[in-house]
Write a protein that holds these residues in place. Sequence first.
Motif, PDB file in Angstrom:
ATOM      1  N   LEU A 213       0.833  -1.215   0.000  1.00 33.19           N
ATOM      2  CA  LEU A 213       0.000   0.000   0.000  1.00 33.19           C
ATOM      3  C   LEU A 213       0.867   1.264   0.000  1.00 33.19           C
ATOM      4  O   LEU A 213       0.521   2.265  -0.646  1.00 33.19           O
ATOM      5  N   ASP A 214       1.988   1.204   0.691  1.00 29.62           N
ATOM      6  CA  ASP A 214       2.892   2.364   0.658  1.00 29.62           C
ATOM      7  C   ASP A 214       3.447   2.559  -0.746  1.00 29.62           C
ATOM      8  O   ASP A 214       3.578   3.690  -1.233  1.00 29.62           O
ATOM      9  N   ARG A 215       3.765   1.462  -1.433  1.00 27.74           N
ATOM     10  CA  ARG A 215       4.304   1.593  -2.798  1.00 27.74           C
ATOM     11  C   ARG A 215       3.222   2.092  -3.758  1.00 27.74           C
ATOM     12  O   ARG A 215       3.482   2.905  -4.638  1.00 27.74           O
ATOM     13  N   TRP A 216       1.970   1.597  -3.575  1.00 31.04           N
ATOM     14  CA  TRP A 216       0.856   2.094  -4.404  1.00 31.04           C
ATOM     15  C   TRP A 216       0.698   3.602  -4.193  1.00 31.04           C
ATOM     16  O   TRP A 216       0.582   4.365  -5.158  1.00 31.04           O
ATOM     17  N   SER A 217       0.732   4.026  -2.925  1.00 23.17           N
ATOM     18  CA  SER A 217       0.536   5.447  -2.612  1.00 23.17           C
ATOM     19  C   SER A 217       1.586   6.290  -3.321  1.00 23.17           C
ATOM     20  O   SER A 217       1.282   7.338  -3.899  1.00 23.17           O
ATOM     21  N   LYS A 218       2.833   5.835  -3.282  1.00 18.26           N
ATOM     22  CA  LYS A 218       3.911   6.626  -3.904  1.00 18.26           C
ATOM     23  C   LYS A 218       3.745   6.672  -5.418  1.00 18.26           C
ATOM     24  O   LYS A 218       3.941   7.723  -6.042  1.00 18.26           O
ATOM     25  N   ARG A 219       3.379   5.546  -6.027  1.00 17.34           N
ATOM     26  CA  ARG A 219       3.244   5.524  -7.492  1.00 17.34           C
ATOM     27  C   ARG A 219       2.107   6.431  -7.956  1.00 17.34           C
ATOM     28  O   ARG A 219       2.212   7.100  -8.987  1.00 17.34           O
ATOM     29  N   ILE A 220       1.021   6.481  -7.184  1.00 17.60           N
ATOM     30  CA  ILE A 220      -0.147   7.261  -7.604  1.00 17.60           C
ATOM     31  C   ILE A 220       0.007   8.740  -7.216  1.00 17.60           C
ATOM     32  O   ILE A 220      -0.313   9.637  -7.997  1.00 17.60           O
ATOM     33  N   ILE A 221       0.477   8.996  -5.999  1.00 21.00           N
ATOM     34  CA  ILE A 221       0.421  10.365  -5.464  1.00 21.00           C
ATOM     35  C   ILE A 221       1.608  11.213  -5.913  1.00 21.00           C
ATOM     36  O   ILE A 221       1.454  12.418  -6.177  1.00 21.00           O
ATOM     37  N   THR A 222       2.797  10.617  -6.045  1.00 22.40           N
ATOM     38  CA  THR A 222       3.979  11.435  -6.409  1.00 22.40           C
ATOM     39  C   THR A 222       3.787  12.148  -7.749  1.00 22.40           C
ATOM     40  O   THR A 222       3.997  13.373  -7.831  1.00 22.40           O
ATOM     41  N   PRO A 223       3.375  11.470  -8.830  1.00 20.41           N
ATOM     42  CA  PRO A 223       3.184  12.206 -10.095  1.00 20.41           C
ATOM     43  C   PRO A 223       2.075  13.249 -10.018  1.00 20.41           C
ATOM     44  O   PRO A 223       2.174  14.316 -10.643  1.00 20.41           O
ATOM     45  N   TRP A 224       1.025  12.958  -9.231  1.00 20.76           N
ATOM     46  CA  TRP A 224      -0.066  13.931  -9.049  1.00 20.76           C
ATOM     47  C   TRP A 224       0.509  15.214  -8.460  1.00 20.76           C
ATOM     48  O   TRP A 224       0.144  16.331  -8.860  1.00 20.76           O
ATOM     49  N   ALA A 225       1.431  15.065  -7.507  1.00 25.18           N
ATOM     50  CA  ALA A 225       2.043  16.248  -6.878  1.00 25.18           C
ATOM     51  C   ALA A 225       2.985  16.951  -7.851  1.00 25.18           C
ATOM     52  O   ALA A 225       2.954  18.191  -7.965  1.00 25.18           O
ATOM     53  N   ILE A 226       3.799  16.189  -8.564  1.00 27.05           N
ATOM     54  CA  ILE A 226       4.829  16.803  -9.424  1.00 27.05           C
ATOM     55  C   ILE A 226       4.197  17.704 -10.480  1.00 27.05           C
ATOM     56  O   ILE A 226       4.672  18.824 -10.708  1.00 27.05           O
ATOM     57  N   ILE A 227       3.083  17.256 -11.078  1.00 27.77           N
ATOM     58  CA  ILE A 227       2.512  18.102 -12.137  1.00 27.77           C
ATOM     59  C   ILE A 227       1.873  19.378 -11.565  1.00 27.77           C
ATOM     60  O   ILE A 227       1.544  20.290 -12.316  1.00 27.77           O
ATOM     61  N   ARG A 228       1.751  19.462 -10.260  1.00 32.01           N
ATOM     62  CA  ARG A 228       1.250  20.695  -9.616  1.00 32.01           C
ATOM     63  C   ARG A 228       2.388  21.455  -8.923  1.00 32.01           C
ATOM     64  O   ARG A 228       2.126  22.288  -8.049  1.00 32.01           O
ATOM     65  N   ASN A 229       3.620  21.145  -9.288  1.00 31.34           N
ATOM     66  CA  ASN A 229       4.807  21.766  -8.664  1.00 31.34           C
ATOM     67  C   ASN A 229       4.816  21.587  -7.148  1.00 31.34           C
ATOM     68  O   ASN A 229       5.299  22.461  -6.411  1.00 31.34           O
ATOM     69  N   ALA A 230       4.225  20.495  -6.686  1.00 29.20           N
ATOM     70  CA  ALA A 230       4.110  20.256  -5.247  1.00 29.20           C
ATOM     71  C   ALA A 230       5.033  19.097  -4.848  1.00 29.20           C
ATOM     72  O   ALA A 230       5.589  18.402  -5.700  1.00 29.20           O
ATOM     73  N   THR A 231       5.160  18.900  -3.531  1.00 25.66           N
ATOM     74  CA  THR A 231       5.989  17.806  -3.003  1.00 25.66           C
ATOM     75  C   THR A 231       5.097  16.862  -2.211  1.00 25.66           C
ATOM     76  O   THR A 231       4.301  17.304  -1.378  1.00 25.66           O
ATOM     77  N   ALA A 232       5.249  15.556  -2.470  1.00 31.68           N
ATOM     78  CA  ALA A 232       4.488  14.562  -1.698  1.00 31.68           C
ATOM     79  C   ALA A 232       5.359  14.029  -0.566  1.00 31.68           C
ATOM     80  O   ALA A 232       6.548  13.749  -0.761  1.00 31.68           O
ATOM     81  N   LEU A 233       4.754  13.898   0.611  1.00 27.92           N
ATOM     82  CA  LEU A 233       5.451  13.355   1.787  1.00 27.92           C
ATOM     83  C   LEU A 233       4.628  12.167   2.296  1.00 27.92           C
ATOM     84  O   LEU A 233       3.393  12.199   2.214  1.00 27.92           O
ATOM     85  N   PHE A 234       5.307  11.159   2.850  1.00 29.65           N
ATOM     86  CA  PHE A 234       4.611   9.921   3.204  1.00 29.65           C
ATOM     87  C   PHE A 234       4.820   9.579   4.684  1.00 29.65           C
ATOM     88  O   PHE A 234       5.936   9.728   5.205  1.00 29.65           O
TER      89      PHE A 234
END
Length: 216
Positions: free
Chosen positions: A64-85
């Motif tokens: 689930l942690d790996r799923w979260s990173k795969r889905i959420i990191t690109p969502w953040a990058i295209i908004r010039n944002a940073t994802a933290l877990f």
Amino acid sequence: MSYAELQSSLQELHLDIFGAFHPTPLDQVPDGCKTLLLIGPYEPGFWDTFKVSPEFSDGLPDPLDRWSKRIITPWAIIRNATALFPSDGPPYAPFLDWARHSGRAWVSPVRMLVHDHAGLFVSYRAAIALPVEINLPPAGPNPCDSCDTRPCKSACPVNALANAYDVSACKSYLNGPNGRDCMETGCLVRRTCPAGRKYARLPEQSAFHMASFNPQ
Ligand code: B12
Ligand code: SF4
Ligand code: SF4
């Protein structure tokens, strides 16, 4: 970029905004963060989405942690944002402090957080540090204020949440003759909270988290 636009694009991924705030210098957020969003599972449907992902069945650790990173990191990058877990650490990011700062989660009588929508089933998949200040909706009331019977306080058969979280008392019970109920349908304390009843958390999802907390 409005709150409603961000929320609706997250909901398409079966994720939701579980709280947000404009950070102060004390909040330990990344430099340049003007709004911090806390992200949680959007129910119903989150579990079915995760279950058909490659991470769910690839047999590798922390699916689930790996799923979260795969889905959420690109969502953040295209908004010039940073994802933290939340599981990245130690040192761990202060998710509990951020959750309280959002005004949508409070320390419950059993110490774990209670949320205005997910009740004691609250858990965070990520935080998003946005570089812009967005307008935020008002937060809801603390559900404990109107919960007269406080069933969470007496739900644990071994009182593991009475003071500090007694992880070994909890695990001894889980591994004893009566522990199957908590293992297969989730922590009795979390299930007893009326604030989380409308938040369609499936027993099999709870069983997945319990197995990762207490592998058999
Ligand atoms: C390490 C950790 C744990 C450790 C705690 C070790 C200990 N107490 O000795 C263990 C593995 C036991 C744990 C268990 C669980 N945890 Co935990 N955990 C974390 C984590 C990754 C880091 C906490 C930390 O060390 N912070 C640094 C120190 C300095 O700060 P602290 O405030 O003193 O940290 C303490 C508390 O966080 C506390 N704690 C951690 N988890 C839980 C859960 C409960 C029920 C309680 C009362 C206390 C507690 O233990 C920490 C060390 O003393 C956080 C994520 C994060 N980034 O905060 C999640 C987190 C706190 N845990 C969370 C959850 C959901 C759980 C579980 C309920 C998972 C599950 N089964 O579904 C279980 C509890 C089992 C149960 N009865 O159901 C949620 C919050 C839940 C809530 N409503 O408050 C968090 C925020 C993760 C997330 N993704 O949302 N956890
Ligand atoms: S059972 Fe009641 S008092 Fe306990 S956390 Fe839920 S709402 Fe709050
Ligand atoms: S999982 Fe069961 S034993 Fe552990 S704290 Fe929750 S109710 Fe108590």
